[in-house]
Motif scaffolding. Structure first.
Motif, short mmCIF file in Angstrom:
data_model
loop_
_atom_site.label_atom_id
_atom_site.label_comp_id
_atom_site.label_asym_id
_atom_site.label_seq_id
_atom_site.Cartn_x
_atom_site.Cartn_y
_atom_site.Cartn_z
N THR A 1 -5.25 57.11 124.17
CA THR A 1 -4.61 55.98 124.85
C THR A 1 -5.60 55.47 125.87
N TYR A 2 -5.77 54.16 125.91
CA TYR A 2 -6.66 53.52 126.87
C TYR A 2 -5.83 52.72 127.86
N PHE A 3 -6.14 52.91 129.14
CA PHE A 3 -5.46 52.18 130.20
C PHE A 3 -6.47 51.25 130.86
N PHE A 4 -6.13 49.99 130.95
CA PHE A 4 -6.95 48.99 131.63
C PHE A 4 -6.16 48.59 132.88
N ASP A 5 -6.65 49.00 134.04
CA ASP A 5 -5.92 48.77 135.28
C ASP A 5 -6.74 47.95 136.26
N VAL A 6 -6.16 46.88 136.77
CA VAL A 6 -6.78 46.08 137.82
C VAL A 6 -6.28 46.63 139.15
N LYS A 7 -7.21 46.98 140.03
CA LYS A 7 -6.87 47.49 141.36
C LYS A 7 -7.62 46.66 142.39
N SER A 8 -7.36 46.94 143.67
CA SER A 8 -8.04 46.18 144.71
C SER A 8 -8.74 47.12 145.69
N THR A 9 -9.83 46.62 146.26
CA THR A 9 -10.57 47.36 147.28
C THR A 9 -9.94 47.09 148.63
N ARG A 10 -10.49 47.72 149.67
CA ARG A 10 -10.00 47.45 151.03
C ARG A 10 -10.19 45.99 151.40
N ASN A 11 -11.23 45.37 150.84
CA ASN A 11 -11.52 43.95 151.11
C ASN A 11 -10.73 43.02 150.19
N GLU A 12 -9.76 43.56 149.51
CA GLU A 12 -8.90 42.81 148.59
C GLU A 12 -9.66 42.16 147.45
N GLU A 13 -10.74 42.82 147.01
CA GLU A 13 -11.46 42.37 145.82
C GLU A 13 -11.00 43.23 144.65
N PHE A 14 -10.75 42.57 143.53
CA PHE A 14 -10.27 43.28 142.35
C PHE A 14 -11.41 43.99 141.64
N TYR A 15 -11.06 45.12 141.01
CA TYR A 15 -11.97 45.83 140.12
C TYR A 15 -11.15 46.40 138.98
N LEU A 16 -11.85 46.82 137.93
CA LEU A 16 -11.20 47.31 136.72
C LEU A 16 -11.48 48.79 136.55
N THR A 17 -10.44 49.55 136.23
CA THR A 17 -10.66 50.92 135.78
C THR A 17 -10.22 51.00 134.33
N ILE A 18 -11.05 51.63 133.53
CA ILE A 18 -10.74 51.87 132.13
C ILE A 18 -10.63 53.39 131.99
N THR A 19 -9.45 53.85 131.56
CA THR A 19 -9.22 55.28 131.43
C THR A 19 -8.91 55.60 129.98
N GLU A 20 -9.64 56.58 129.44
CA GLU A 20 -9.33 57.11 128.12
C GLU A 20 -8.56 58.40 128.34
N SER A 21 -7.41 58.54 127.69
CA SER A 21 -6.59 59.73 127.83
C SER A 21 -6.33 60.31 126.45
N LYS A 22 -6.50 61.63 126.34
CA LYS A 22 -6.26 62.29 125.06
C LYS A 22 -5.51 63.59 125.32
N LYS A 23 -4.48 63.81 124.55
CA LYS A 23 -3.68 65.02 124.68
C LYS A 23 -4.45 66.18 124.04
N ARG A 24 -4.64 67.26 124.82
CA ARG A 24 -5.33 68.46 124.33
C ARG A 24 -4.37 69.64 124.39
#
Length: 124
Positions: free
Chosen positions: A32-55
């Motif tokens: 499963t891939y999660f694409f999440d937009v988050k913000s910094t302290r300066n309110e600038e957006f950035y992207l995190t891409i997370t790969e998740s796999k059940k083990r």
């Protein structure tokens, strides 16, 4: 330097710091891939891409193995340009690359890649 209390205050409900602004989920087989937009302290957006796999453990219990990439706005263009080039390369060359002698070729399409090692990401 800020104290822990101040950082927690910044993360409060009134602040957008480190909160998910927008999310998309892509389920792809066992991953499963999660694409999440988050913000910094300066309110600038950035992207995190997370790969998740059940083990699964030997005892039958399971955990989620996660790998995360942080991608900042100043790198979006370079990242997407390179990703698009690689996708086009794969689409145009998948059947040709290993057809002759099973050796990978460089991006020029004519020479074997030096010091090639087969990396299986399932083992990481």
């Amino acid at each position: 330097m800020e104290s822990v209390d101040n950082k927690e205050e910044l993360r409060g409900s009134d602040s957008k710091f480190n909160q998910e602004i927008h999310s998309k989920v892509v389920r792809a087989g066992k991953r499963t891939y999660f694409f999440d937009v988050k913000s910094t302290r300066n309110e600038e957006f950035y992207l995190t891409i997370t790969e998740s796999k059940k083990r699964f453990e030997d005892d039958g219990n399971f955990h989620y193995e996660k790998h995360k990439i942080f991608l900042y706005r100043e790198d979006f263009e370079k990242f997407t340009g390179c990703l698009q080039e690689i996708i086009e390369f794969i689409n145009n060359n998948q059947s040709e690359i290993f057809a002759d002698d099973k050796k990978p070729v460089s991006d020029s399409g004519s020479e074997p890649v030096a010091n090639y090692s087969n990396v299986d990401f399932e083992d990481i």
